[in-house]
Motif scaffolding. Structure first.
Motif, PDB file in Angstrom:
ATOM      1  N   GLU A 265       0.841  -1.196   0.000  1.00  0.00           N
ATOM      2  CA  GLU A 265       0.000   0.000   0.000  1.00  0.00           C
ATOM      3  C   GLU A 265       0.881   1.254   0.000  1.00  0.00           C
ATOM      4  OE1 GLU A 265      -2.999   0.072   3.001  1.00  0.00           O
ATOM      5  OE2 GLU A 265      -3.346  -2.083   2.861  1.00  0.00           O
ATOM      6  N   ASN A 266       0.257   2.373  -0.392  1.00  0.00           N
ATOM      7  CA  ASN A 266       0.997   3.631  -0.447  1.00  0.00           C
ATOM      8  C   ASN A 266       1.490   4.048   0.933  1.00  0.00           C
ATOM      9  OD1 ASN A 266       0.358   3.591  -3.090  1.00  0.00           O
ATOM     10  ND2 ASN A 266      -0.963   5.388  -3.061  1.00  0.00           N
ATOM     11  N   VAL A 267       2.535   4.853   0.927  1.00  0.00           N
ATOM     12  CA  VAL A 267       3.116   5.368   2.179  1.00  0.00           C
ATOM     13  C   VAL A 267       2.095   6.255   2.882  1.00  0.00           C
ATOM     14  CG1 VAL A 267       4.933   6.827   3.131  1.00  0.00           C
ATOM     15  CG2 VAL A 267       5.437   5.285   1.219  1.00  0.00           C
ATOM     16  N   LYS A 268       1.988   6.106   4.195  1.00  0.00           N
ATOM     17  CA  LYS A 268       1.096   6.950   4.980  1.00  0.00           C
ATOM     18  C   LYS A 268       1.895   8.118   5.559  1.00  0.00           C
ATOM     19  CE  LYS A 268      -2.567   6.359   5.555  1.00  0.00           C
ATOM     20  NZ  LYS A 268      -3.712   6.888   4.783  1.00  0.00           N
ATOM     21  N   VAL A 269       1.310   9.316   5.515  1.00  0.00           N
ATOM     22  CA  VAL A 269       1.960  10.520   6.048  1.00  0.00           C
ATOM     23  C   VAL A 269       1.282  10.897   7.363  1.00  0.00           C
ATOM     24  CG1 VAL A 269       2.446  12.964   5.662  1.00  0.00           C
ATOM     25  CG2 VAL A 269       2.574  11.356   3.749  1.00  0.00           C
ATOM     26  N   ILE A 270       2.055  10.895   8.446  1.00  0.00           N
ATOM     27  CA  ILE A 270       1.511  11.248   9.765  1.00  0.00           C
ATOM     28  C   ILE A 270       2.289  12.434  10.328  1.00  0.00           C
ATOM     29  CG2 ILE A 270       1.109  10.464  12.123  1.00  0.00           C
ATOM     30  CD1 ILE A 270       0.728   7.657  11.090  1.00  0.00           C
ATOM     31  N   VAL A 271       1.566  13.490  10.677  1.00  0.00           N
ATOM     32  CA  VAL A 271       2.165  14.710  11.218  1.00  0.00           C
ATOM     33  C   VAL A 271       1.961  14.722  12.726  1.00  0.00           C
ATOM     34  CG1 VAL A 271       2.247  17.230  11.061  1.00  0.00           C
ATOM     35  CG2 VAL A 271       1.479  15.879   9.085  1.00  0.00           C
ATOM     36  N   ILE A 272       3.039  14.904  13.473  1.00  0.00           N
ATOM     37  CA  ILE A 272       2.949  15.015  14.936  1.00  0.00           C
ATOM     38  C   ILE A 272       3.679  16.295  15.338  1.00  0.00           C
ATOM     39  CG2 ILE A 272       3.303  13.850  17.142  1.00  0.00           C
ATOM     40  CD1 ILE A 272       3.683  11.240  15.652  1.00  0.00           C
ATOM     41  N   ALA A 273       2.983  17.183  16.047  1.00  0.00           N
ATOM     42  CA  ALA A 273       3.609  18.456  16.418  1.00  0.00           C
ATOM     43  C   ALA A 273       3.051  18.952  17.737  1.00  0.00           C
ATOM     44  CB  ALA A 273       3.365  19.492  15.321  1.00  0.00           C
ATOM     45  N   HIS A 274       3.884  19.676  18.471  1.00  0.00           N
ATOM     46  CA  HIS A 274       3.472  20.237  19.764  1.00  0.00           C
ATOM     47  C   HIS A 274       2.426  21.328  19.556  1.00  0.00           C
ATOM     48  CE1 HIS A 274       7.334  18.363  20.945  1.00  0.00           C
ATOM     49  NE2 HIS A 274       6.742  18.220  22.118  1.00  0.00           N
ATOM     50  N   GLY A 275       1.464  21.359  20.479  1.00  0.00           N
ATOM     51  CA  GLY A 275       0.395  22.343  20.406  1.00  0.00           C
ATOM     52  C   GLY A 275      -0.957  21.666  20.336  1.00  0.00           C
ATOM     53  N   ASN A 276      -1.994  22.419  20.674  1.00  0.00           N
ATOM     54  CA  ASN A 276      -3.339  21.844  20.737  1.00  0.00           C
ATOM     55  C   ASN A 276      -3.920  21.528  19.371  1.00  0.00           C
ATOM     56  OD1 ASN A 276      -3.396  21.958  23.541  1.00  0.00           O
ATOM     57  ND2 ASN A 276      -4.161  24.065  23.547  1.00  0.00           N
ATOM     58  N   ALA A 277      -3.477  22.229  18.323  1.00  0.00           N
ATOM     59  CA  ALA A 277      -4.062  21.987  16.991  1.00  0.00           C
ATOM     60  C   ALA A 277      -3.040  22.146  15.872  1.00  0.00           C
ATOM     61  CB  ALA A 277      -5.232  22.950  16.759  1.00  0.00           C
ATOM     62  N   THR A 278      -1.752  22.172  16.198  1.00  0.00           N
ATOM     63  CA  THR A 278      -0.717  22.435  15.190  1.00  0.00           C
ATOM     64  C   THR A 278      -0.687  21.359  14.112  1.00  0.00           C
ATOM     65  OG1 THR A 278       0.612  23.490  16.916  1.00  0.00           O
ATOM     66  CG2 THR A 278       1.711  22.966  14.841  1.00  0.00           C
ATOM     67  N   ALA A 279      -0.618  20.107  14.508  1.00  0.00           N
ATOM     68  CA  ALA A 279      -0.492  18.998  13.552  1.00  0.00           C
ATOM     69  C   ALA A 279      -1.747  18.846  12.713  1.00  0.00           C
ATOM     70  CB  ALA A 279      -0.190  17.698  14.283  1.00  0.00           C
ATOM     71  N   THR A 280      -2.911  18.862  13.365  1.00  0.00           N
ATOM     72  CA  THR A 280      -4.160  18.687  12.619  1.00  0.00           C
ATOM     73  C   THR A 280      -4.388  19.844  11.658  1.00  0.00           C
ATOM     74  OG1 THR A 280      -5.328  19.652  14.510  1.00  0.00           O
ATOM     75  CG2 THR A 280      -5.312  17.253  14.331  1.00  0.00           C
ATOM     76  N   SER A 281      -3.963  21.045  12.059  1.00  0.00           N
ATOM     77  CA  SER A 281      -4.121  22.202  11.178  1.00  0.00           C
ATOM     78  C   SER A 281      -3.286  22.057   9.912  1.00  0.00           C
ATOM     79  CB  SER A 281      -3.714  23.481  11.934  1.00  0.00           C
ATOM     80  OG  SER A 281      -3.789  24.600  11.062  1.00  0.00           O
ATOM     81  N   MET A 282      -2.022  21.625  10.061  1.00  0.00           N
ATOM     82  CA  MET A 282      -1.158  21.443   8.891  1.00  0.00           C
ATOM     83  C   MET A 282      -1.695  20.335   7.987  1.00  0.00           C
ATOM     84  SD  MET A 282       2.820  22.056  10.009  1.00  0.00           S
ATOM     85  CE  MET A 282       2.830  21.134  11.543  1.00  0.00           C
ATOM     86  N   ALA A 283      -2.144  19.229   8.600  1.00  0.00           N
ATOM     87  CA  ALA A 283      -2.683  18.108   7.822  1.00  0.00           C
ATOM     88  C   ALA A 283      -3.943  18.524   7.070  1.00  0.00           C
ATOM     89  CB  ALA A 283      -2.965  16.920   8.737  1.00  0.00           C
ATOM     90  N   GLU A 284      -4.826  19.251   7.746  1.00  0.00           N
ATOM     91  CA  GLU A 284      -6.070  19.694   7.106  1.00  0.00           C
ATOM     92  C   GLU A 284      -5.798  20.655   5.957  1.00  0.00           C
ATOM     93  OE1 GLU A 284      -8.402  21.302  10.247  1.00  0.00           O
ATOM     94  OE2 GLU A 284      -8.810  19.337  11.160  1.00  0.00           O
ATOM     95  N   THR A 285      -4.811  21.531   6.156  1.00  0.00           N
ATOM     96  CA  THR A 285      -4.462  22.475   5.084  1.00  0.00           C
ATOM     97  C   THR A 285      -3.959  21.737   3.851  1.00  0.00           C
ATOM     98  OG1 THR A 285      -3.881  24.190   6.688  1.00  0.00           O
ATOM     99  CG2 THR A 285      -3.007  24.442   4.457  1.00  0.00           C
TER     100      THR A 285
END
Length: 899
Positions: free
Chosen positions: A541-561
């Motif tokens: 299967e294709n490579v999965k990209v997972i973003v992990i970052a400090h902060g309450n919404a930093t990682a999810t914000s970058m992923a959503e963008t």
């Protein structure tokens, strides 16, 4: 038949959605416009037709009037400009107020559209019957006479003879001319106090006196609309303000929505289309720029900038620089193009209003706007070839062994390629990866190929072609060579698909404005060959990209963008609040991996600290390969997501994501290199009657020839006499090749030449264009041959092959077209290289019979081969001569001679 009946019938025939003008009716029937207009007005009175719009007034049959047509223009305006709801409602109330309406003051910054709004109010008053159709709309800018109050007042109210020095007759003022209509006073703050006071009586009683009159009261039923950019309470008399009960404020451009700005842009371009009576084509990038650039002078500046862009496009059109009136972003001034740099801020809005899966808007004078119809992966054929060639050569492989290995790798690549494409996201998502222009190009290629091959292409070919061309274009932009070591073999084994691929290269060059090497035709050929062939599951299967970052919404914000911009839900964001321990974060990560049963490789994008160690722990516990990139940014997430979606391996996604910051620098270096092209091929325009004539001829050629000005240049040469023309040509040829000459007199040279009359009549254009096309073909052949030949110098060989082909063309009195030229040159180059390396040539079936049937052609080719035999110390035997003859067979000669 009475004339009015004929007009009625013609209105039926010509009637269209927007209506028909009196001029169109008159022209169709051979009537004067006055007679046609008179009859059309009679039809309106009889209830058979109605008037719509104004300037020009159009007529429609009553039965064709839709509910939308019945709406006043001010209501239609409001539908597309909802931020002006309050202003429109105020204007309506002022017009409807008995008995003759209320005077109005419009407030707003420079360029917000105060004059346009006043004119809309006038149109509304006519449409609802509050004013007659011929009611005047008089405009006066108080600033024009601000330094001469006496003259200003006389312009407004008129003057009596002798009222002041120079007043030698009675003169009516604008107030009188505005009787029964609207008098629009712009920049009212420039009206002096005495002028404001003189308006009091007019506003209160509807009477006024001319300058110099003391006993005559004149009447004017003019509704006054004034406008100012200033604070009215500080620059207008309080007594004047009290007489204006309706104060309307218009918002500036920044206060209006993107949708409204889009509607304004469309409106202004359609206005220009109406003036020119032609379609105007605007690229989506130009629309983006118009939507987003800083426009401090509001709608007025927007309209002016659009008018200037349309004027430039029209000038290019009438000078034959363009075939259509087309506005491209590259033609726009820099301050407008700057709007394109606001991409992050406006991308979502562009997607909403511009439907950027299209390339152009077409604006017609009578219609609404109509939509018409790069990064590099190591998992592409170019990188595979580069790596494999280095690997095999380092092992000492050469000749046939090298060829066999490369052939196997290329075929394996395309077998696997279609499997990976089959797993890709759907076609609409492909657009977000490769861009709109490439998708449009692929659509044209697929349509062309389907017609040529008489079969329907698969979705896999569509997606695969898009990704492949995307990689090819990005590679060329970065000035990296495209090499296909199996080009000649592919051409021979798949001749039908190869010829289609050659034509597809031309489509790519035309639509993407980029020069494609001939080697690329070999890769496109393989895409066509493997389309529809079954492939087996060979990949994870294709490579999965997972973003992990400090902060309450930093990682999810970058992923959503990233997901939003790419139109997918691929990237995963896991937030690491500052008050949460790393052990808790990795525990949540493990829970996610278990719940989703994830088995693919993972690229972790983290910001800092202990998060960078998560990959190692996941590998140990889950047996999943991982890589980690620290100091993550949104740009890294976008790039990693896009690469992973394209089916690249973990190593490739990792490496390419690390190169994010290098992309811009690579583009800059590529641009710098492309600007250093030297040794151009020249078309010399020579004249003895003055430099102006040579320049005029140059301009004609520039308008009608299609060429790359990095490679070709048209040079005007002025001679006092013909005696020094040869020395000038010799000097030019020291650094440049002269492709042809356009001259007012005959020159004794082997360089192709054309007379001035042949160019002026455009007779020579087709012939000169062929010379350019042939040179382009040979230029592409240069790089291709350098990668194909092992035993001879490619540049020298190409020169000799050119002479060889030219000698046969001269003997046969024909010219080989560019597609055939590629095949001939490749074949002969590879033949010479084989013979020099001691390889044998394949036997030609029915050789003796073929020679007897085409003996004249055999003799010509054999004779031309003598120079190659001598130069390269080889012996070109009859088998190979027959193969060469097939390129110059009877059908080819006939078709090219006729052309």
């Amino acid at each position: 038949m009475k004339r009015i009946d004929a007009v009625y019938q013609k209105l039926k025939e010509l009637d269209k959605r927007t209506g028909v003008s009196a001029s169109e009716i008159a022209d169709s029937l051979g009537l004067s416009r006055a007679n046609a207009s008179n009859d059309l007005n009679k039809l309106c009175k009889e209830g058979k037709a109605v008037k719509v719009g104004k300037k020009p007034v159009l007529f429609k049959l009553v039965e064709d009037i839709s509910e939308d047509d019945k709406k006043p223009s001010l209501d239609k305006f409001l539908e597309k400009n909802p931020s002006l709801f309050s202003a429109v409602e105020q204007a309506k109330a002022a017009i409807l107020y008995p008995p003759h309406g209320m005077h109005m003051l419009i407030l707003g910054e420079t360029g917000v559209g105060k004059s346009m709004f006043a004119e809309l109010i006038h149109g509304y008053a006519i449409e609802i019957g509050r004013m007659s159709e011929d009611s005047p709309f008089i405009v006066f800018n108080c600033a024009d006479y601000a330094n001469n109050p006496q003259l200003l007042v006389s312009q407004l109210f008129g003057c009596q003879k002798g009222a002041y020095t120079g007043a030698d007759c009675d003169k009516a003022g604008l107030i009188e001319k505005a009787d029964g209509g609207i008098f629009f006073l712009d920049e009212i703050h420039r009206l002096p106090p005495e002028g404001q006071e003189m308006l009091f009586t007019l506003m209160d009683k509807g009477t006024f006196r001319r300058l110099g009159e003391s006993d005559i009261d004149r009447k004017s039923n003019a509704l006054i609309i004034s406008a100012t950019t200033e604070n009215p309470n500080s620059i207008l008399l309080n007594t004047f303000m009290r007489r204006i009960p309706m104060i309307i404020r218009l918002p500036n451009l920044k206060e209006r929505s993107m949708e409204e700005r889009f509607n304004l842009i469309c409106h202004f371009i359609r206005e220009e289309s109406s003036k020119l009576s032609r379609q105007i084509i605007v690229s989506v990038n130009s629309m983006k720029a118009f939507l987003s650039y800083n426009c401090p002078n509001n709608i007025g500046q927007l309209k002016t900038d659009i008018q200037l862009a349309c004027a430039k496009a029209y000038a290019d059109f009438i000078l034959n620089k363009k075939e259509e009136i087309k506005i491209s972003s590259i033609d726009l001034p820099q301050h407008i193009r700057n709007g394109l740099y606001m991409e992050t801020e406006h991308r979502q809005l562009w997607n909403k209003f511009l439907e950027i899966n299209k390339r152009y808007y077409v604006f017609d004078k009578n219609e609404e706007s109509i939509l018409l119809e790069g990064d590099e992966s190591k998992d592409n054929i170019y990188e595979i070839i580069d790596l494999k060639m280095r690997e095999l050569k380092s092992k000492g492989l050469t000749g046939k062994e090298l060829d066999r290995e490369m052939e196997k790798d290329i075929r394996d690549y395309f077998k696997k390629y279609f499997y990976k494409v089959n797993k890709m996201i759907d076609v609409s998502d492909i657009e977000n990866i490769v861009g709109v222009e490439i998708i449009k190009t692929v659509e044209e290629i697929i349509k062309f190929a389907e017609k040529q091959m008489k079969k329907e292409s698969s979705k896999e070919l569509y997606c695969g072609m898009a990704l492949h061309i995307y990689n090819a274009v990005e590679r060329i932009k970065r000035n990296r060579k495209i090499i296909n070591p199996q080009l000649n073999k592919i051409r021979t084994e798949h001749s039908k698909e190869f010829n289609i691929a050659l034509d597809c290269l031309k489509i790519i060059e035309r639509t993407l404005d980029i020069s494609m090497p001939i080697d690329e035709a070999g890769f496109l050929t393989m895409l066509f060959v493997y389309d529809g062939k079954e492939v087996k599951d060979q990949e994870n299967e294709n490579v999965k990209v997972i973003v992990i970052a400090h902060g309450n919404a930093t990682a999810t914000s970058m992923a959503e963008t990233a997901n939003s911009l790419l139109g997918t839900k691929y990237a995963i964001g896991i937030n690491a609040p500052l008050d949460e321990k790393p052990q808790q974060v990795i525990s949540r990560l493990k829970t996610y991996l278990k719940n989703t049963n994830l088995k693919s490789d993972i690229l972790f994008l983290v910001d800092m600290g202990s998060l960078a160690t998560f990959g190692e722990e996941i590998e140990k516990e889950f047996g999943i390969r991982t890589k980690t990139i620290p100091l993550v940014s949104t740009l890294h997430v976008i790039e990693a997501t896009r690469k992973a979606m394209m089916g690249n391996s973990l190593d490739e996604v990792y490496d390419e994501t690390l190169k994010v910051n290098a992309f811009i620098e690579s583009d800059r270096q590529s641009e710098d290199m492309s600007s250093q092209v030297r040794g151009k091929m020249l078309i010399a325009t020579i004249c003895t009657t003055g430099e102006g004539s040579a320049v005029a001829i140059k301009n004609i050629l520039e308008q009608h020839l299609d060429y790359d000005d990095n490679i070709f240049e048209i040079v005007p040469i002025n001679l006092v006499g013909a005696e020094n023309v040869y020395s000038k040509l010799r000097n030019i040829e020291k650094e440049n090749k002269v492709l042809c000459i356009v001259s007012s007199f005959k020159i004794d040279t082997s360089i192709p030449q054309y007379g001035l009359h042949e160019v002026l009549s455009l007779e020579a254009i087709k012939s000169i264009q062929k010379l350019i096309d042939v040179e382009n073909t040979y230029l592409k052949m240069g790089d291709t041959l350098s990668n194909q030949l092992k035993n001879i110098n490619s540049k020298e060989a190409l020169k000799d092959i050119r002479k060889f082909i030219s000698s046969i063309e001269n003997e046969l009195n024909m010219k080989v077209d560019s597609n055939a030229l590629i095949g001939i040159a490749l074949h002969i180059a590879c033949m010479i290289d084989k013979l020099r390396g001691g390889d044998s040539v394949d036997e030609f079936f029915n050789r003796e019979e073929y020679i007897l049937q085409n003996y004249e052609l055999y003799y010509i080719v054999k004779k031309s081969c003598e120079s190659l035999n001598t130069k390269y110390d080889i012996s070109i035997l009859d088998d190979e001569i027959c193969y060469i003859m097939t390129f110059f067979n009877y059908k080819t000669i006939l078709s090219n001679t006729l052309n």
